[in-house]
Design an enzyme around this catalytic site. Structure first.
Site, PDB file in Angstrom:
ATOM      1  N   LYS A  90      -8.565  -8.308  -3.126  1.00  0.00           N
ATOM      2  CA  LYS A  90      -7.183  -7.850  -2.934  1.00  0.00           C
ATOM      3  C   LYS A  90      -6.236  -9.030  -3.177  1.00  0.00           C
ATOM      4  O   LYS A  90      -6.543 -10.170  -2.781  1.00  0.00           O
ATOM      5  CB  LYS A  90      -7.024  -7.316  -1.505  1.00  0.00           C
ATOM      6  CG  LYS A  90      -5.673  -6.668  -1.196  1.00  0.00           C
ATOM      7  CD  LYS A  90      -5.661  -6.089   0.233  1.00  0.00           C
ATOM      8  CE  LYS A  90      -4.345  -5.427   0.596  1.00  0.00           C
ATOM      9  NZ  LYS A  90      -4.325  -4.909   1.985  1.00  0.00           N
ATOM     10  N   SER A 194      -2.888  -0.091   2.504  1.00  0.00           N
ATOM     11  CA  SER A 194      -2.351  -0.834   1.391  1.00  0.00           C
ATOM     12  C   SER A 194      -3.377  -1.379   0.406  1.00  0.00           C
ATOM     13  O   SER A 194      -3.016  -1.872  -0.661  1.00  0.00           O
ATOM     14  CB  SER A 194      -1.532  -2.008   1.937  1.00  0.00           C
ATOM     15  OG  SER A 194      -2.379  -2.921   2.636  1.00  0.00           O
ATOM     16  N   SER A 218      -5.421  -0.410   6.636  1.00  0.00           N
ATOM     17  CA  SER A 218      -5.272  -0.573   5.191  1.00  0.00           C
ATOM     18  C   SER A 218      -6.557  -0.621   4.386  1.00  0.00           C
ATOM     19  O   SER A 218      -6.516  -0.533   3.160  1.00  0.00           O
ATOM     20  CB  SER A 218      -4.471  -1.834   4.879  1.00  0.00           C
ATOM     21  OG  SER A 218      -3.106  -1.519   4.905  1.00  0.00           O
TER      22      SER A 218
HETATM   23  N1  GLN Z   1       0.235   1.219   7.133  1.00  0.00           N
HETATM   24  C1  GLN Z   1       0.287   0.121   8.060  1.00  0.00           C
HETATM   25  C2  GLN Z   1       1.498  -0.723   7.809  1.00  0.00           C
HETATM   26  O1  GLN Z   1       2.216  -0.438   6.878  1.00  0.00           O
HETATM   27  C3  GLN Z   1      -0.994  -0.692   7.994  1.00  0.00           C
HETATM   28  C4  GLN Z   1      -1.008  -1.696   6.924  1.00  0.00           C
HETATM   29  C5  GLN Z   1      -2.220  -2.575   6.897  1.00  0.00           C
HETATM   30  O2  GLN Z   1      -3.234  -2.296   7.535  1.00  0.00           O
HETATM   31  N2  GLN Z   1      -2.079  -3.697   6.167  1.00  0.00           N
HETATM   32  O3  GLN Z   1       1.753  -1.639   8.535  1.00  0.00           O
END
Ligand code: GLN
Length: 529
Positions: A90, A194, A218
């Protein structure tokens, strides 16, 4: 197996969809070379490029590593456990000499001088890094639609040609019960986020394994939408050194693979104490090998009643019940449990996340890293112009909210209260474990992947908070959790479930996940392009 013509290239391509164990034995027998595997992975990356899983293709680095791996297979010496295996990273993990963007204008030209500990450990184990994957800017989002480089698309029903194979280990035919054709009007399904780029890279066979990061779901969210295994390890088991911080107290590097065994192999390589991350602990998972046929005998599985939340689709609940029944019929004791503070987890996360974001993001001033917009007026003006141009609205919104929650007059009302609620959420888990429960079985997302047109409205973009309902509590408690693909719905989209375990029980978690994998026989996607 598949109906497309078999040739040497095709054979290598099919191996891209096998498990790591199978491929390593082919490499050892020299039925396949690390270079062939690397070229096949790069070719697949090319053929699914329109899904946009990758921000950067690292073909030069990959070929160099693959050729060294090939020599090691030739000499039989110093081979690592992942020797020759293509891996994606990532794009919020630092990679020495390779652009690391976080999907943001702010870091689009940032080239780190060091690699994250997890990346170094993968390379030491012989893995071949094939590319850096797409993400919501700095990991903020649940769709991988908020990257400055454009969204990643789900492979299911995308127009990329694929077969669904009936059985994961012994493909004996095609599963034609489910539609695979592209949806009309190109209204594609989101990949989840994400870490959507990593999930699509694994689902499409552009790589065997991928690193993601999980702060509130994410890794599990895109793994669920894309039908792959996604592990959020126990907090502290895997080093965050070189993972660009979002919420330090919740971030964990997460692992994607198509099989539970593959994720276990990756975990054994990346886990353990790192002197450069004071929150890490020693690990005894270095030679983790899951049992060939795990058993559920004696296990107590908890079904938390609060996870039946509003908005959860019937097909998700039915899948949950079906798997719980299956586990009960096969020796586990299944009981309903209560995690009473679950309902506060999203709101609590919505305070704590921006507070840590506000603090972490003070470093992006245009002075030390990446993007800078000059100003002839003042230093402050340069900071403001840089931050305004370098960060998207989601990130800016969280910085503003976090600074508001942390104002002297607000700190006790918001930040400190949220910390107390976090402790209650965490204690809910402790109480359940101490009542004799070994694992929790829950949904991951409330529905299967949504269409971009449904997802892309202003309310949803800020967080898609409801879809994180089942995932965020694990980050607040620091416990390990894994996404396991279970079945496809009538639209041909993956439905997945989550298992959670007490802190440090990652091996037991993966064993039970493997049991589920072996018993549900999820139809395996195999790309034909
Ligand atoms: N959807 C969550 C956020 O926007 C989790 C994101 C993540 O785990 N990086 O914070």
């Amino acid at each position: 197996m598949s109906q497309h013509p078999i040739n040497i290239g095709g054979l290598v391509m099919n191996r891209l969809m096998g498990s790591i164990g199978d491929v390593v034995s082919q490499l050892k027998q020299r039925a396949l070379s690390s270079m062939e595997l690397c070229e096949a992975a790069l070719q697949r990356q090319d053929s699914v490029a329109r899904l946009h899983p990758f921000i950067t293709c690292t073909s030069d680095v990959a070929r160099e590593s693959a050729s060294l791996s090939q020599k090691r297979y030739g000499s039989g010496e110093n081979r690592g456990p992942l020797d020759g295996i293509p891996v994606a990273v990532k794009d919020n993990f630092c990679t020495s000499g390779i652009q690391t963007t976080c999907g943001s204008v702010m870091l689009q030209n940032y080239v780190p001088t060091y690699s994250a500990t997890v990346v170094k450990r993968l390379q030491k184990a012989g893995a071949v890094i094939v590319g850096k994957t797409n993400l919501d800017e700095f990991g903020m989002g649940s769709g991988t639609i908020d990257s400055t480089f454009g969204p990643s698309k789900n492979i299911y029903r995308s127009g990329i040609k694929y077969d669904l194979l009936l059985s994961n280990r012994e493909p004996d035919g095609l599963d034609s019960r489910f539609p695979t054709a592209a949806v009309e009007d190109e209204d594609w399904y989101v990949a989840g986020g994400s870490s959507g780029g990593s999930a699509v890279s694994v689902a499409s066979g552009s790589t065997f394994l991928a690193l993601g990061s999980d702060t509130g779901g994410s890794v599990r969210n895109p793994a669920s939408y894309c039908g792959v295994v996604g592990l959020k390890p126990s907090y502290g088991l895997v080093s965050r050194c070189g993972l660009i911080s979002l919420v330090n107290s919740m971030d964990v590097p997460g692992l994607f693979g198509r099989y539970v065994d593959d994720v276990a192999a990756m975990l054994s390589v990346v886990s353990g104490l790192d002197p450069q991350d004071a929150t890490t602990v020693p690990s005894d998972l270095q030679s983790l090998q899951l049992p060939e046929n795990p058993s559920l005998e004696g296990l107590v599985i908890g079904i938390p009643k609060e996870y039946h939340c509003p908005g959860m689709k019937k097909e998700v609940i039915d899948t949950w019940t079906k798997v719980a029944d299956l586990m009960e019929n096969c020796g586990a004791q299944v009981r309903e449990v209560s995690l009473p503070h679950t309902k506060y987890s999203i709101i609590c996360y919505s305070v704590l996340n921006p507070c840590e974001v506000a603090s972490n993001f003070t470093r992006y001033t245009g002075v030390f890293y990446g993007h800078r917009v000059e100003s002839s007026h003042s230093m402050e003006a340069m900071y403001a112009l840089t931050r305004s141009a370098g960060l998207n609205d989601v990130v800016k919104g969280r910085i503003l909210a976090g600074n508001y929650f942390l104002l002297k007059e607000n700190k006790n009302r918001y930040f400190k209260q949220a910390l107390k609620v976090r402790r209650l959420i965490s204690q809910d888990f402790d109480k359940v474990w101490s009542s004799g429960v070994d694992l929790l079985l829950t949904p991951v997302t409330l529905s299967t992947a949504v269409r971009y047109s449904e997802f892309n409205n202003v309310d949803n973009r800020t967080q898609q908070a409801t879809q994180d309902f089942c995932t965020q509590a694990a980050n607040m408690a620091g416990v390990p959790a894994v996404n396991i693909p279970i079945s496809l719905n009538t639209e041909g989209l993956p439905i997945s479930l989550q298992l959670m375990a007490p802190w440090g029980q990652d091996a037991a978690l993966l064993s039970a996940a493997k049991w589920i994998e072996q018993h549900v026989n999820f139809p395996r996607l195999q790309v034909l392009e």
